[in-house]
Write an enzyme that holds these catalytic residues in place. Structure first.
Site, PDB file in Angstrom:
ATOM      1  N   THR A   1       0.801  -1.206   0.000  1.00 19.30           N
ATOM      2  CA  THR A   1       0.000   0.000   0.000  1.00 19.30           C
ATOM      3  C   THR A   1       0.843   1.270   0.000  1.00 19.30           C
ATOM      4  OG1 THR A   1      -1.609  -1.241   1.268  1.00 19.30           O
ATOM      5  CG2 THR A   1      -1.769   1.137   1.386  1.00 19.30           C
TER       6      THR A   1
ATOM      7  N   ARG B   1     -11.896  -9.325  -2.040  1.00 18.15           N
ATOM      8  CA  ARG B   1     -11.076  -9.226  -0.823  1.00 18.15           C
ATOM      9  C   ARG B   1     -10.866  -7.765  -0.457  1.00 18.15           C
ATOM     10  NH1 ARG B   1      -5.870  -6.689   0.485  1.00 18.15           N
ATOM     11  NH2 ARG B   1      -5.063  -7.773   2.324  1.00 18.15           N
ATOM     12  N   VAL B   2     -11.080  -7.436   0.799  1.00 14.99           N
ATOM     13  CA  VAL B   2     -10.814  -6.104   1.316  1.00 14.99           C
ATOM     14  C   VAL B   2      -9.812  -6.240   2.452  1.00 14.99           C
ATOM     15  CG1 VAL B   2     -11.771  -4.074   2.460  1.00 14.99           C
ATOM     16  CG2 VAL B   2     -13.084  -5.234   0.673  1.00 14.99           C
ATOM     17  N   GLY B   3      -8.740  -5.471   2.380  1.00 15.33           N
ATOM     18  CA  GLY B   3      -7.707  -5.549   3.395  1.00 15.33           C
ATOM     19  C   GLY B   3      -7.812  -4.450   4.431  1.00 15.33           C
ATOM     20  N   ASP B   4      -6.679  -4.094   4.985  1.00 12.85           N
ATOM     21  CA  ASP B   4      -6.644  -3.124   6.078  1.00 12.85           C
ATOM     22  C   ASP B   4      -6.880  -1.689   5.631  1.00 12.85           C
ATOM     23  OD1 ASP B   4      -3.925  -3.496   4.855  1.00 12.85           O
ATOM     24  OD2 ASP B   4      -3.493  -1.748   6.090  1.00 12.85           O
TER      25      ASP B   4
ATOM     26  N   THR C   1       1.282   0.141   5.787  1.00 15.19           N
ATOM     27  CA  THR C   1       1.465  -0.669   4.579  1.00 15.19           C
ATOM     28  C   THR C   1       2.065  -1.997   4.984  1.00 15.19           C
ATOM     29  OG1 THR C   1       2.612  -0.814   2.432  1.00 15.19           O
ATOM     30  CG2 THR C   1       3.737   0.394   4.178  1.00 15.19           C
ATOM     31  N   GLY C   2       1.748  -3.062   4.248  1.00 18.01           N
ATOM     32  CA  GLY C   2       2.318  -4.359   4.582  1.00 18.01           C
ATOM     33  C   GLY C   2       1.301  -5.473   4.489  1.00 18.01           C
ATOM     34  N   HIS C   3       1.416  -6.466   5.360  1.00 19.85           N
ATOM     35  CA  HIS C   3       0.522  -7.620   5.373  1.00 19.85           C
ATOM     36  C   HIS C   3      -0.838  -7.194   5.926  1.00 19.85           C
ATOM     37  CE1 HIS C   3       4.246 -10.494   5.599  1.00 19.85           C
ATOM     38  NE2 HIS C   3       4.073  -9.970   4.411  1.00 19.85           N
ATOM     39  N   GLY C   4      -1.786  -6.967   5.028  1.00 24.07           N
ATOM     40  CA  GLY C   4      -3.055  -6.375   5.413  1.00 24.07           C
ATOM     41  C   GLY C   4      -3.833  -7.146   6.454  1.00 24.07           C
TER      42      GLY C   4
END
Length: 309
Positions: A167, A195-198, A218-221
């Site tokens: 992100t 899919r919806v992430g963080d 940003t990173g592993h959502g």
């Protein structure tokens, strides 16, 4: 100390052939946001401008350059938050929009909702006169190459995640001491449709509060969501930690608790800022007092005049 803008171009791994473009991209975004602040613009104006710049740059996973879903489509998420009022706006799983961060701001400014998703977000965009763009205009050859490779390989191997970038986002504080954040993403490589992430989730992909500060993550959502990373960092700041120490504490907790890697840009209302990450790399840049700070690797920090080429 004021004003300040700090941007990040995604936590993950940046191939050596893309490192120069990544550094240049975040520097250009920071300059754009800083120009807004210098001209008296708000922190919200600055973060939206900076993230728009990143969305328009095909070297980043947001807007043009977004990664593809398993079906080869582009679905994007974005969020903005105003620290003065705690107003926020977000969109998720939106398609055919060049600048999701601008649509997220419209959700904040023009509706009573915090987040619109998928078809509803696109319907709102049309109502607001936001032009739709062909999906192909958002897909780069690099993104399509990575999509094909990941379909063929185990998506959990390091080789299949080559060039993985996360992100993008920005935080800023303006001359009045108001903070804001903005975050935008194409999501994770070869994600499921829908899919919806963080990123569009308040307290996960970003948070801004004039009483504490602002964070963009940003990173592993999925891991970021489990620890509500942005709000966790601001909690540590509420306890008296600096922007840098709070960022490190939040990132360390996430790594130890859910084995997730991430990066953040963080600042407080007085202009103290940090760019921290546990991922292999994160392109970042900050503009303050006519000086540009930037880096990509752990421990790396270059400085130059804001107007230097």
């Amino acid at each position: 100390m004021l004003p300040v803008v700090v941007v990040q171009g995604g936590a993950g791994y940046v191939p050596s052939e893309k490192s120069k473009a990544s550094r240049a991209g975040v520097c250009a975004a920071a300059r754009s946001g800083y120009v807004v602040l210098q001209s008296g613009g708000s922190s919200m104006d600055a973060v939206v401008e900076a993230v728009t710049k990143l969305e328009n740059n095909p070297n980043f996973n947001a807007g043009c350059g977004s990664v593809l879903t398993t079906n080869g489509n582009v679905e994007m998420d974005a969020i903005v938050m105003d620290g003065k009022t705690l107003a926020c706006g977000a969109v998720s799983a939106v398609r055919n929009i060049a600048n999701p961060v601008q649509l997220a701001r419209l959700v904040m400014d023009k509706t009573s909702h915090n987040c619109l998703t998928a078809h509803g977000a696109n319907q709102f965009a049309r109502a607001m006169g936001v032009p739709e763009v062909p999906q192909e205009s958002l897909i780069t050859e690099y993104s399509r190459m990575r999509w094909r490779k990941n379909l063929a390989d185990d998506p959990n191997t390091a080789e299949s995640q080559m060039g993985k970038m996360g992100t993008v986002g920005a935080v800023a504080v303006d001359i009045e001491g108001n903070v804001a954040c903005a975050t935008s993403t194409g999501g994770i490589l070869n994600k499921m449709e829908g899919r919806v992430g963080d990123t569009p989730c308040i307290g996960c992909g970003g948070f801004a509060d004039n009483q504490v500060g602002a964070v963009s993550t940003t990173g592993h959502g999925e891991a970021i969501m489990k620890v509500t990373l942005a709000r966790l960092i601001l909690f540590h700041m509420e306890q008296g930690q600096s922007a840098e120490a709070a960022s490190d504490l939040g990132l360390a907790y996430m790594k130890s608790r859910v084995q997730g890697l991430a990066g953040v840009v963080t600042l407080d209302p007085h202009g103290h800022w940090a760019a921290r990450f546990t991922s292999p790399q994160m392109a970042w840049a900050a503009a303050q007092k006519d000086t540009l700070h930037y880096g990509l690797l752990a421990g790396e920090r270059f400085t130059q005049g804001i107007d230097e080429p």
